[in-house]
Scaffold this motif. Structure first.
Motif, PDB file in Angstrom:
ATOM      1  N   ILE A 160     -32.217  17.812  43.722  1.00 54.85           N
ATOM      2  CA  ILE A 160     -33.634  17.815  44.082  1.00 54.85           C
ATOM      3  C   ILE A 160     -34.500  18.262  42.900  1.00 54.85           C
ATOM      4  O   ILE A 160     -34.238  19.306  42.294  1.00 54.85           O
ATOM      5  CB  ILE A 160     -33.902  18.810  45.257  1.00 54.85           C
ATOM      6  CG1 ILE A 160     -32.776  18.778  46.295  1.00 54.85           C
ATOM      7  CG2 ILE A 160     -35.288  18.598  45.853  1.00 54.85           C
ATOM      8  CD1 ILE A 160     -32.673  17.554  47.123  1.00 54.85           C
ATOM      9  N   PHE A 161     -35.519  17.481  42.614  1.00 58.80           N
ATOM     10  CA  PHE A 161     -36.521  17.853  41.603  1.00 58.80           C
ATOM     11  C   PHE A 161     -37.814  18.155  42.355  1.00 58.80           C
ATOM     12  O   PHE A 161     -38.255  17.362  43.184  1.00 58.80           O
ATOM     13  CB  PHE A 161     -36.732  16.683  40.635  1.00 58.80           C
ATOM     14  CG  PHE A 161     -37.607  17.015  39.462  1.00 58.80           C
ATOM     15  CD1 PHE A 161     -37.053  17.210  38.195  1.00 58.80           C
ATOM     16  CD2 PHE A 161     -38.979  17.142  39.604  1.00 58.80           C
ATOM     17  CE1 PHE A 161     -37.863  17.528  37.109  1.00 58.80           C
ATOM     18  CE2 PHE A 161     -39.792  17.463  38.526  1.00 58.80           C
ATOM     19  CZ  PHE A 161     -39.236  17.654  37.277  1.00 58.80           C
ATOM     20  N   ILE A 162     -38.429  19.296  42.063  1.00 60.65           N
ATOM     21  CA  ILE A 162     -39.663  19.661  42.764  1.00 60.65           C
ATOM     22  C   ILE A 162     -40.822  19.689  41.768  1.00 60.65           C
ATOM     23  O   ILE A 162     -40.757  20.382  40.751  1.00 60.65           O
ATOM     24  CB  ILE A 162     -39.515  21.013  43.487  1.00 60.65           C
ATOM     25  CG1 ILE A 162     -38.382  20.885  44.526  1.00 60.65           C
ATOM     26  CG2 ILE A 162     -40.836  21.425  44.161  1.00 60.65           C
ATOM     27  CD1 ILE A 162     -38.148  22.064  45.390  1.00 60.65           C
ATOM     28  N   LEU A 163     -41.852  18.922  42.056  1.00 60.77           N
ATOM     29  CA  LEU A 163     -43.023  18.883  41.176  1.00 60.77           C
ATOM     30  C   LEU A 163     -44.152  19.676  41.821  1.00 60.77           C
ATOM     31  O   LEU A 163     -44.639  19.311  42.890  1.00 60.77           O
ATOM     32  CB  LEU A 163     -43.458  17.422  40.949  1.00 60.77           C
ATOM     33  CG  LEU A 163     -44.672  17.220  40.048  1.00 60.77           C
ATOM     34  CD1 LEU A 163     -44.431  17.788  38.648  1.00 60.77           C
ATOM     35  CD2 LEU A 163     -45.020  15.733  39.958  1.00 60.77           C
ATOM     36  N   GLY A 164     -44.541  20.772  41.175  1.00 61.76           N
ATOM     37  CA  GLY A 164     -45.586  21.650  41.725  1.00 61.76           C
ATOM     38  C   GLY A 164     -44.964  22.926  42.251  1.00 61.76           C
ATOM     39  O   GLY A 164     -43.907  22.900  42.881  1.00 61.76           O
ATOM     40  N   SER A 165     -45.627  24.051  41.954  1.00 61.84           N
ATOM     41  CA  SER A 165     -44.991  25.338  42.285  1.00 61.84           C
ATOM     42  C   SER A 165     -45.793  26.159  43.290  1.00 61.84           C
ATOM     43  O   SER A 165     -45.713  27.384  43.296  1.00 61.84           O
ATOM     44  CB  SER A 165     -44.784  26.158  41.006  1.00 61.84           C
ATOM     45  OG  SER A 165     -46.044  26.609  40.536  1.00 61.84           O
ATOM     46  N   THR A 227     -33.279   7.581  40.707  1.00 66.68           N
ATOM     47  CA  THR A 227     -32.152   8.068  39.900  1.00 66.68           C
ATOM     48  C   THR A 227     -32.581   9.176  38.935  1.00 66.68           C
ATOM     49  O   THR A 227     -31.744   9.894  38.401  1.00 66.68           O
ATOM     50  CB  THR A 227     -31.530   6.918  39.074  1.00 66.68           C
ATOM     51  OG1 THR A 227     -32.574   6.299  38.305  1.00 66.68           O
ATOM     52  CG2 THR A 227     -30.863   5.883  39.982  1.00 66.68           C
ATOM     53  N   GLY A 228     -33.873   9.295  38.670  1.00 66.99           N
ATOM     54  CA  GLY A 228     -34.317  10.349  37.765  1.00 66.99           C
ATOM     55  C   GLY A 228     -35.799  10.272  37.486  1.00 66.99           C
ATOM     56  O   GLY A 228     -36.491   9.356  37.946  1.00 66.99           O
ATOM     57  N   VAL A 229     -36.278  11.256  36.753  1.00 63.74           N
ATOM     58  CA  VAL A 229     -37.704  11.290  36.381  1.00 63.74           C
ATOM     59  C   VAL A 229     -37.831  11.635  34.899  1.00 63.74           C
ATOM     60  O   VAL A 229     -36.931  12.256  34.314  1.00 63.74           O
ATOM     61  CB  VAL A 229     -38.493  12.355  37.202  1.00 63.74           C
ATOM     62  CG1 VAL A 229     -38.456  12.044  38.689  1.00 63.74           C
ATOM     63  CG2 VAL A 229     -37.971  13.775  36.941  1.00 63.74           C
ATOM     64  N   THR A 230     -38.927  11.213  34.295  1.00 61.84           N
ATOM     65  CA  THR A 230     -39.229  11.654  32.934  1.00 61.84           C
ATOM     66  C   THR A 230     -40.073  12.917  33.036  1.00 61.84           C
ATOM     67  O   THR A 230     -41.162  12.913  33.628  1.00 61.84           O
ATOM     68  CB  THR A 230     -40.007  10.582  32.150  1.00 61.84           C
ATOM     69  OG1 THR A 230     -39.183   9.437  32.010  1.00 61.84           O
ATOM     70  CG2 THR A 230     -40.394  11.088  30.764  1.00 61.84           C
ATOM     71  N   LEU A 231     -39.526  13.991  32.475  1.00 67.69           N
ATOM     72  CA  LEU A 231     -40.254  15.263  32.455  1.00 67.69           C
ATOM     73  C   LEU A 231     -40.991  15.339  31.129  1.00 67.69           C
ATOM     74  O   LEU A 231     -40.386  15.180  30.065  1.00 67.69           O
ATOM     75  CB  LEU A 231     -39.250  16.416  32.584  1.00 67.69           C
ATOM     76  CG  LEU A 231     -39.841  17.811  32.538  1.00 67.69           C
ATOM     77  CD1 LEU A 231     -40.614  18.102  33.813  1.00 67.69           C
ATOM     78  CD2 LEU A 231     -38.731  18.851  32.377  1.00 67.69           C
ATOM     79  N   HIS A 232     -42.306  15.551  31.210  1.00 62.83           N
ATOM     80  CA  HIS A 232     -43.127  15.602  29.995  1.00 62.83           C
ATOM     81  C   HIS A 232     -43.512  17.052  29.728  1.00 62.83           C
ATOM     82  O   HIS A 232     -44.120  17.703  30.590  1.00 62.83           O
ATOM     83  CB  HIS A 232     -44.378  14.737  30.206  1.00 62.83           C
ATOM     84  CG  HIS A 232     -45.304  14.736  29.039  1.00 62.83           C
ATOM     85  ND1 HIS A 232     -44.983  14.198  27.817  1.00 62.83           N
ATOM     86  CD2 HIS A 232     -46.576  15.228  28.907  1.00 62.83           C
ATOM     87  CE1 HIS A 232     -45.994  14.348  26.981  1.00 62.83           C
ATOM     88  NE2 HIS A 232     -46.970  14.975  27.620  1.00 62.83           N
ATOM     89  N   HIS A 233     -43.131  17.560  28.534  1.00 61.66           N
ATOM     90  CA  HIS A 233     -43.493  18.941  28.159  1.00 61.66           C
ATOM     91  C   HIS A 233     -44.893  18.918  27.555  1.00 61.66           C
ATOM     92  O   HIS A 233     -45.106  18.324  26.491  1.00 61.66           O
ATOM     93  CB  HIS A 233     -42.478  19.487  27.156  1.00 61.66           C
ATOM     94  CG  HIS A 233     -41.098  19.582  27.724  1.00 61.66           C
ATOM     95  ND1 HIS A 233     -40.625  20.701  28.357  1.00 61.66           N
ATOM     96  CD2 HIS A 233     -40.090  18.674  27.783  1.00 61.66           C
ATOM     97  CE1 HIS A 233     -39.388  20.494  28.772  1.00 61.66           C
ATOM     98  NE2 HIS A 233     -39.026  19.270  28.439  1.00 61.66           N
ATOM     99  N   ASP A 245     -31.807  12.684  42.712  1.00 61.62           N
ATOM    100  CA  ASP A 245     -31.904  11.629  43.732  1.00 61.62           C
ATOM    101  C   ASP A 245     -33.061  11.876  44.696  1.00 61.62           C
ATOM    102  O   ASP A 245     -33.313  11.062  45.596  1.00 61.62           O
ATOM    103  CB  ASP A 245     -30.575  11.456  44.497  1.00 61.62           C
ATOM    104  CG  ASP A 245     -30.116  12.742  45.173  1.00 61.62           C
ATOM    105  OD1 ASP A 245     -30.966  13.626  45.441  1.00 61.62           O
ATOM    106  OD2 ASP A 245     -28.903  12.868  45.431  1.00 61.62           O
ATOM    107  N   THR A 246     -33.746  13.000  44.519  1.00 59.15           N
ATOM    108  CA  THR A 246     -34.866  13.317  45.405  1.00 59.15           C
ATOM    109  C   THR A 246     -35.969  13.990  44.604  1.00 59.15           C
ATOM    110  O   THR A 246     -35.704  14.907  43.822  1.00 59.15           O
ATOM    111  CB  THR A 246     -34.403  14.277  46.534  1.00 59.15           C
ATOM    112  OG1 THR A 246     -33.289  13.680  47.190  1.00 59.15           O
ATOM    113  CG2 THR A 246     -35.508  14.529  47.538  1.00 59.15           C
TER     114      THR A 246
END
Ligand SMILES: Cc1cc2nc3c(=O)[nH]c(=O)nc-3n(C[C@H](O)[C@H](O)[C@H](O)COP(=O)(O)OP(=O)(O)OC[C@H]3O[C@@H](n4cnc5c(N)ncnc54)[C@H](O)[C@@H]3O)c2cc1C
Length: 311
Positions: A160-165, A227-233, A245-246
Protein backbone atom coordinates in the motif's frame (compact mmCIF):
# COMPACT_ATOMS: atom_id res chain seq x y z
CA UNK A 1 -40.69 4.24 7.54
CA UNK A 2 -42.94 7.09 6.42
CA UNK A 3 -44.19 7.15 2.82
CA UNK A 4 -41.92 9.69 1.11
CA UNK A 5 -44.66 10.84 -1.27
CA UNK A 6 -46.77 12.09 1.62
CA UNK A 7 -44.14 13.83 3.74
CA UNK A 8 -44.68 17.42 4.72
CA UNK A 9 -42.43 18.61 7.47
CA UNK A 10 -41.43 21.78 9.30
CA UNK A 11 -37.72 20.99 9.05
CA UNK A 12 -36.07 18.72 6.49
CA UNK A 13 -32.58 17.60 7.48
CA UNK A 14 -30.44 16.13 4.70
CA UNK A 15 -28.03 13.62 6.25
CA UNK A 16 -28.26 11.51 9.39
CA UNK A 17 -24.66 11.63 10.60
CA UNK A 18 -23.39 13.06 13.88
CA UNK A 19 -24.53 16.57 12.92
CA UNK A 20 -27.91 15.72 11.35
CA UNK A 21 -29.01 13.43 14.20
CA UNK A 22 -28.11 16.01 16.86
CA UNK A 23 -29.84 18.80 14.93
CA UNK A 24 -32.97 16.65 14.58
CA UNK A 25 -33.18 15.68 18.25
CA UNK A 26 -32.65 19.27 19.38
CA UNK A 27 -35.10 20.84 16.91
CA UNK A 28 -37.90 18.38 17.60
CA UNK A 29 -37.62 19.03 21.35
CA UNK A 30 -39.15 22.47 20.55
CA UNK A 31 -42.31 20.81 19.25
CA UNK A 32 -41.76 21.27 15.50
CA UNK A 33 -41.90 18.36 13.04
CA UNK A 34 -38.54 17.14 11.77
CA UNK A 35 -37.69 14.66 9.01
CA UNK A 36 -34.20 13.34 8.37
CA UNK A 37 -33.54 11.96 4.87
CA UNK A 38 -30.37 9.88 4.72
CA UNK A 39 -29.10 7.94 1.74
CA UNK A 40 -27.58 5.19 3.88
CA UNK A 41 -29.49 2.32 5.42
CA UNK A 42 -28.39 3.04 8.98
CA UNK A 43 -27.91 6.39 10.73
CA UNK A 44 -24.46 7.61 11.74
CA UNK A 45 -22.81 8.59 8.45
CA UNK A 46 -19.02 8.17 8.50
CA UNK A 47 -19.09 7.19 12.19
CA UNK A 48 -20.08 3.64 11.24
CA UNK A 49 -16.89 3.03 9.28
CA UNK A 50 -14.61 4.53 11.97
CA UNK A 51 -14.11 1.37 14.02
CA UNK A 52 -11.15 2.86 15.92
CA UNK A 53 -11.56 4.52 19.32
CA UNK A 54 -11.14 8.26 19.86
CA UNK A 55 -14.75 9.43 19.80
CA UNK A 56 -16.95 11.00 22.46
CA UNK A 57 -14.47 12.16 25.11
CA UNK A 58 -15.85 15.72 25.12
CA UNK A 59 -19.53 14.91 24.65
CA UNK A 60 -19.84 11.70 26.68
CA UNK A 61 -16.75 11.83 28.91
CA UNK A 62 -15.53 8.43 27.73
CA UNK A 63 -13.57 7.03 24.84
CA UNK A 64 -15.73 5.27 22.25
CA UNK A 65 -15.46 3.83 18.74
CA UNK A 66 -17.31 5.57 15.90
CA UNK A 67 -20.20 3.03 15.86
CA UNK A 68 -20.55 3.31 19.68
CA UNK A 69 -20.75 7.09 19.34
CA UNK A 70 -23.35 6.71 16.56
CA UNK A 71 -25.42 4.43 18.84
CA UNK A 72 -25.44 7.09 21.59
CA UNK A 73 -26.50 9.79 19.14
CA UNK A 74 -29.16 7.53 17.67
CA UNK A 75 -30.52 6.76 21.15
CA UNK A 76 -31.08 10.52 21.72
CA UNK A 77 -32.52 10.88 18.24
CA UNK A 78 -34.81 7.87 18.67
CA UNK A 79 -36.23 9.31 21.91
CA UNK A 80 -37.31 12.40 19.97
CA UNK A 81 -40.30 12.73 17.63
CA UNK A 82 -38.09 13.23 14.56
CA UNK A 83 -38.67 10.85 11.63
CA UNK A 84 -35.74 9.01 10.05
CA UNK A 85 -36.00 8.07 6.38
CA UNK A 86 -33.19 5.63 5.50
CA UNK A 87 -32.16 4.94 1.91
CA UNK A 88 -33.54 8.30 0.76
CA UNK A 89 -31.23 10.41 -1.35
CA UNK A 90 -32.13 14.05 -1.78
CA UNK A 91 -31.42 14.83 -5.43
CA UNK A 92 -32.36 18.52 -5.51
CA UNK A 93 -33.63 21.35 -3.36
CA UNK A 94 -35.94 23.89 -5.01
CA UNK A 95 -36.70 27.55 -4.22
CA UNK A 96 -40.37 26.65 -3.52
CA UNK A 97 -39.07 24.75 -0.45
CA UNK A 98 -39.48 21.25 -1.78
CA UNK A 99 -36.95 18.48 -2.16
CA UNK A 100 -36.81 15.80 -4.85
CA UNK A 101 -36.02 12.49 -3.18
CA UNK A 102 -35.00 9.15 -4.63
CA UNK A 103 -35.60 5.88 -2.77
CA UNK A 104 -36.51 2.29 -3.59
CA UNK A 105 -40.12 3.54 -3.77
CA UNK A 106 -39.12 5.79 -6.69
CA UNK A 107 -39.03 9.57 -6.93
CA UNK A 108 -41.06 11.77 -4.62
CA UNK A 109 -41.12 15.22 -3.04
CA UNK A 110 -40.86 16.49 0.51
CA UNK A 111 -42.14 19.96 1.26
CA UNK A 112 -40.61 21.83 4.18
CA UNK A 113 -40.43 25.20 5.84
CA UNK A 114 -36.73 25.16 6.76
CA UNK A 115 -33.91 22.90 5.57
CA UNK A 116 -30.68 21.89 7.29
CA UNK A 117 -27.97 20.54 5.03
CA UNK A 118 -25.93 18.03 7.04
CA UNK A 119 -24.67 15.99 4.09
CA UNK A 120 -21.06 15.66 5.26
CA UNK A 121 -18.02 16.25 3.08
CA UNK A 122 -16.30 15.03 -0.09
CA UNK A 123 -12.74 13.72 -0.45
CA UNK A 124 -10.43 15.31 -3.01
CA UNK A 125 -9.49 12.60 -5.47
CA UNK A 126 -6.14 11.79 -7.08
CA UNK A 127 -7.48 13.01 -10.41
CA UNK A 128 -7.65 16.56 -9.05
CA UNK A 129 -3.82 16.53 -9.08
CA UNK A 130 -1.57 16.88 -12.15
CA UNK A 131 -0.89 13.14 -12.36
CA UNK A 132 -0.19 11.38 -15.66
CA UNK A 133 -0.44 7.72 -16.63
CA UNK A 134 -3.19 5.15 -16.51
CA UNK A 135 -6.40 4.94 -14.47
CA UNK A 136 -6.00 1.41 -13.10
CA UNK A 137 -7.85 -0.53 -10.41
CA UNK A 138 -6.29 -0.23 -6.98
CA UNK A 139 -6.63 3.54 -6.53
CA UNK A 140 -9.00 4.61 -3.75
CA UNK A 141 -9.57 7.59 -1.53
CA UNK A 142 -8.93 6.82 2.16
CA UNK A 143 -12.64 7.10 2.97
CA UNK A 144 -13.61 4.73 0.16
CA UNK A 145 -11.02 2.20 1.33
CA UNK A 146 -12.22 2.51 4.93
CA UNK A 147 -15.82 1.93 3.90
CA UNK A 148 -14.90 -1.06 1.72
CA UNK A 149 -12.86 -2.68 4.50
CA UNK A 150 -14.93 -1.88 7.59
CA UNK A 151 -18.46 -2.01 6.17
CA UNK A 152 -18.02 -4.15 3.05
CA UNK A 153 -15.52 -6.68 4.47
CA UNK A 154 -13.30 -6.41 1.35
CA UNK A 155 -9.63 -7.38 1.33
CA UNK A 156 -7.77 -4.54 -0.40
CA UNK A 157 -4.22 -5.02 -1.77
CA UNK A 158 -1.01 -6.05 -0.07
CA UNK A 159 1.56 -3.33 -0.86
CA UNK A 160 0.00 0.00 0.00
CA UNK A 161 1.21 3.48 -0.94
CA UNK A 162 -0.49 6.36 0.88
CA UNK A 163 -0.46 9.86 -0.60
CA UNK A 164 -1.16 12.56 1.99
CA UNK A 165 -0.50 12.49 5.71
CA UNK A 166 -3.72 13.87 7.26
CA UNK A 167 -5.74 12.11 9.95
CA UNK A 168 -7.66 9.78 7.65
CA UNK A 169 -4.47 8.72 5.84
CA UNK A 170 -2.78 8.01 9.17
CA UNK A 171 -5.72 6.02 10.52
CA UNK A 172 -5.84 3.95 7.33
CA UNK A 173 -2.05 3.38 7.40
CA UNK A 174 -2.41 1.87 10.89
CA UNK A 175 -5.40 -0.20 9.79
CA UNK A 176 -3.52 -1.68 6.83
CA UNK A 177 -0.62 -2.73 9.09
CA UNK A 178 -3.10 -4.24 11.58
CA UNK A 179 -4.53 -6.25 8.67
CA UNK A 180 -1.07 -7.64 7.84
CA UNK A 181 -0.42 -5.43 4.78
CA UNK A 182 2.80 -3.57 3.98
CA UNK A 183 2.60 0.20 3.88
CA UNK A 184 5.51 0.88 1.52
CA UNK A 185 5.41 4.64 1.95
CA UNK A 186 3.33 7.58 3.06
CA UNK A 187 4.24 10.60 0.93
CA UNK A 188 3.55 14.17 2.03
CA UNK A 189 4.20 17.28 -0.08
CA UNK A 190 4.79 19.50 2.97
CA UNK A 191 7.91 19.46 5.15
CA UNK A 192 5.89 18.22 8.12
CA UNK A 193 3.36 15.52 8.76
CA UNK A 194 -0.33 16.51 8.98
CA UNK A 195 -3.17 15.53 11.32
CA UNK A 196 -3.65 15.55 15.06
CA UNK A 197 -0.76 14.87 17.48
CA UNK A 198 -2.66 11.88 18.87
CA UNK A 199 -2.85 10.20 15.46
CA UNK A 200 0.82 10.94 14.73
CA UNK A 201 1.72 9.09 17.95
CA UNK A 202 -0.82 6.26 17.83
CA UNK A 203 -0.79 5.58 14.08
CA UNK A 204 2.53 6.67 12.55
CA UNK A 205 5.10 6.26 15.35
CA UNK A 206 3.49 3.29 17.07
CA UNK A 207 3.20 1.38 13.77
CA UNK A 208 6.51 2.50 12.23
CA UNK A 209 4.91 3.89 9.07
CA UNK A 210 7.64 5.10 6.67
CA UNK A 211 6.86 8.77 5.92
CA UNK A 212 8.57 10.70 3.15
CA UNK A 213 8.17 14.49 3.39
CA UNK A 214 8.55 17.02 0.51
CA UNK A 215 7.35 14.44 -1.98
CA UNK A 216 4.36 13.67 -4.16
CA UNK A 217 3.14 11.30 -6.87
CA UNK A 218 3.38 12.45 -10.48
CA UNK A 219 2.68 9.28 -12.47
CA UNK A 220 0.59 6.15 -12.13
CA UNK A 221 1.77 2.84 -13.63
CA UNK A 222 -0.03 -0.35 -14.61
CA UNK A 223 -3.22 -1.33 -16.41
CA UNK A 224 -5.74 -2.77 -15.73
CA UNK A 225 -4.27 -3.03 -12.20
CA UNK A 226 -1.87 -0.65 -10.46
CA UNK A 227 1.78 -1.79 -10.41
CA UNK A 228 3.51 1.32 -9.06
CA UNK A 229 3.79 5.08 -8.85
CA UNK A 230 6.44 7.66 -9.66
CA UNK A 231 7.43 9.41 -6.46
CA UNK A 232 8.70 12.93 -7.11
CA UNK A 233 11.08 14.45 -4.52
CA UNK A 234 10.15 18.12 -4.46
CA UNK A 235 13.45 19.33 -2.94
CA UNK A 236 15.89 17.48 -5.24
CA UNK A 237 13.58 17.21 -8.30
CA UNK A 238 14.46 13.49 -8.55
CA UNK A 239 11.95 10.78 -9.47
CA UNK A 240 11.77 7.27 -8.08
CA UNK A 241 9.59 4.33 -9.16
CA UNK A 242 7.89 2.66 -6.17
CA UNK A 243 6.15 -0.68 -6.68
CA UNK A 244 2.71 -1.04 -5.06
CA UNK A 245 -0.66 -2.60 -5.85
CA UNK A 246 -2.78 -0.08 -3.97
CA UNK A 247 -2.69 3.70 -3.85
CA UNK A 248 -4.67 5.38 -1.11
CA UNK A 249 -5.18 9.11 -1.41
CA UNK A 250 -5.76 11.22 1.67
CA UNK A 251 -5.73 14.64 0.04
CA UNK A 252 -8.17 16.48 2.24
CA UNK A 253 -11.89 16.99 2.62
CA UNK A 254 -14.28 19.63 1.33
CA UNK A 255 -17.76 20.44 2.66
CA UNK A 256 -20.43 18.94 0.42
CA UNK A 257 -22.67 21.90 -0.43
CA UNK A 258 -23.58 20.53 -3.87
CA UNK A 259 -27.33 20.51 -3.13
CA UNK A 260 -27.20 24.25 -2.44
CA UNK A 261 -25.42 25.18 -5.66
CA UNK A 262 -28.46 26.16 -7.73
CA UNK A 263 -29.96 28.12 -4.86
CA UNK A 264 -27.25 30.72 -4.34
CA UNK A 265 -28.02 34.23 -5.63
CA UNK A 266 -26.15 37.53 -5.39
CA UNK A 267 -27.71 37.85 -1.91
CA UNK A 268 -26.33 34.47 -0.82
CA UNK A 269 -28.27 31.36 0.11
CA UNK A 270 -32.01 31.52 0.89
CA UNK A 271 -32.78 32.23 4.53
CA UNK A 272 -34.49 28.86 4.92
CA UNK A 273 -31.28 26.97 4.10
CA UNK A 274 -28.77 26.18 6.87
CA UNK A 275 -25.55 24.17 7.02
CA UNK A 276 -24.06 22.10 9.81
CA UNK A 277 -21.43 19.43 10.50
CA UNK A 278 -18.92 18.69 7.76
CA UNK A 279 -21.27 20.18 5.17
CA UNK A 280 -20.54 23.55 6.79
CA UNK A 281 -16.83 23.12 7.58
CA UNK A 282 -14.70 20.04 8.21
CA UNK A 283 -14.89 19.05 11.88
CA UNK A 284 -11.89 17.12 13.16
CA UNK A 285 -13.95 15.55 15.89
CA UNK A 286 -17.51 14.29 15.93
CA UNK A 287 -18.28 16.06 19.25
CA UNK A 288 -17.91 19.38 17.48
CA UNK A 289 -20.19 18.35 14.57
CA UNK A 290 -22.86 17.15 17.03
CA UNK A 291 -22.62 20.30 19.17
CA UNK A 292 -22.99 22.53 16.10
CA UNK A 293 -25.98 20.46 14.90
CA UNK A 294 -27.65 20.73 18.29
CA UNK A 295 -27.24 24.51 18.42
CA UNK A 296 -28.48 24.96 14.87
CA UNK A 297 -31.45 22.65 15.45
CA UNK A 298 -32.65 24.88 18.30
CA UNK A 299 -32.11 28.07 16.26
CA UNK A 300 -33.99 26.77 13.22
CA UNK A 301 -36.88 25.45 15.32
CA UNK A 302 -37.00 28.93 16.93
CA UNK A 303 -37.39 30.51 13.48
CA UNK A 304 -40.45 28.37 12.84
CA UNK A 305 -42.00 29.13 16.23
CA UNK A 306 -41.42 32.87 15.67
CA UNK A 307 -43.08 32.73 12.25
CA UNK A 308 -46.09 31.02 13.85
CA UNK A 309 -46.34 33.78 16.46
CA UNK A 310 -46.34 36.41 13.69
CA UNK A 311 -49.29 34.81 11.83
C1 LIG B 1 -11.48 8.39 8.95
C2 LIG B 1 -12.06 9.33 9.94
C3 LIG B 1 -11.62 9.29 11.23
C4 LIG B 1 -12.17 10.12 12.18
N1 LIG B 1 -11.72 10.01 13.45
C5 LIG B 1 -12.33 10.70 14.42
C6 LIG B 1 -12.00 10.48 15.80
O1 LIG B 1 -11.13 9.66 16.13
N2 LIG B 1 -12.67 11.17 16.75
C7 LIG B 1 -13.67 12.07 16.40
O2 LIG B 1 -14.30 12.63 17.32
N3 LIG B 1 -13.97 12.33 15.11
C8 LIG B 1 -13.33 11.67 14.11
N4 LIG B 1 -13.69 11.89 12.81
C9 LIG B 1 -14.57 13.03 12.47
C10 LIG B 1 -16.05 12.77 12.63
O3 LIG B 1 -16.33 11.43 12.33
C11 LIG B 1 -16.84 13.69 11.69
O4 LIG B 1 -16.47 15.04 11.89
C12 LIG B 1 -18.36 13.63 11.91
O5 LIG B 1 -18.78 12.28 12.07
C13 LIG B 1 -19.06 14.28 10.73
O6 LIG B 1 -20.45 14.15 10.85
P1 LIG B 1 -21.44 14.79 9.77
O7 LIG B 1 -22.81 14.49 10.27
O8 LIG B 1 -21.10 16.20 9.51
O9 LIG B 1 -21.17 14.04 8.39
P2 LIG B 1 -21.36 12.54 7.92
O10 LIG B 1 -21.05 11.57 8.99
O11 LIG B 1 -20.60 12.43 6.64
O12 LIG B 1 -22.93 12.42 7.62
C14 LIG B 1 -23.51 12.90 6.43
C15 LIG B 1 -24.65 11.96 6.05
O13 LIG B 1 -25.37 12.56 4.98
C16 LIG B 1 -25.65 11.57 4.01
N5 LIG B 1 -25.90 12.27 2.74
C17 LIG B 1 -25.02 12.94 1.96
N6 LIG B 1 -25.64 13.46 0.87
C18 LIG B 1 -26.95 13.10 0.99
C19 LIG B 1 -28.10 13.34 0.16
N7 LIG B 1 -28.05 14.06 -0.97
N8 LIG B 1 -29.30 12.81 0.55
C20 LIG B 1 -29.40 12.09 1.71
N9 LIG B 1 -28.33 11.84 2.51
C21 LIG B 1 -27.13 12.35 2.16
C22 LIG B 1 -24.40 10.71 4.04
O14 LIG B 1 -24.57 9.44 3.44
C23 LIG B 1 -24.17 10.61 5.54
O15 LIG B 1 -24.94 9.57 6.12
C24 LIG B 1 -13.16 11.07 11.82
C25 LIG B 1 -13.64 11.13 10.50
C26 LIG B 1 -13.10 10.27 9.58
C27 LIG B 1 -13.65 10.32 8.15
Amino acid sequence: MAQVGTVKTDILIVGGGAAGMAAAAAASSSGVSVTVADDREIPGGVLNQCVHSGFGLGRYGKEMTGPEYADEEFRRFDESSAIYMPGCRVLSLFPDKTALVSSTDGLSRISFDECILAAGCMERSLWSLPVSGTRPEGVYTAGEAQEMIELGGFDIGSRIFILGSGDIGQIMARRFVQLGKTVVCMAEQNDHIGGMKRNQEECIRAYDIPVLLNSTVTEIHGYPALTGVTLHHLDSGKNELIGCDTLITALGLEPDKSLAEGLETADGYPQWLHFCGNADFVHEIADSASAQGEKLGITVAGRILNKRKEV
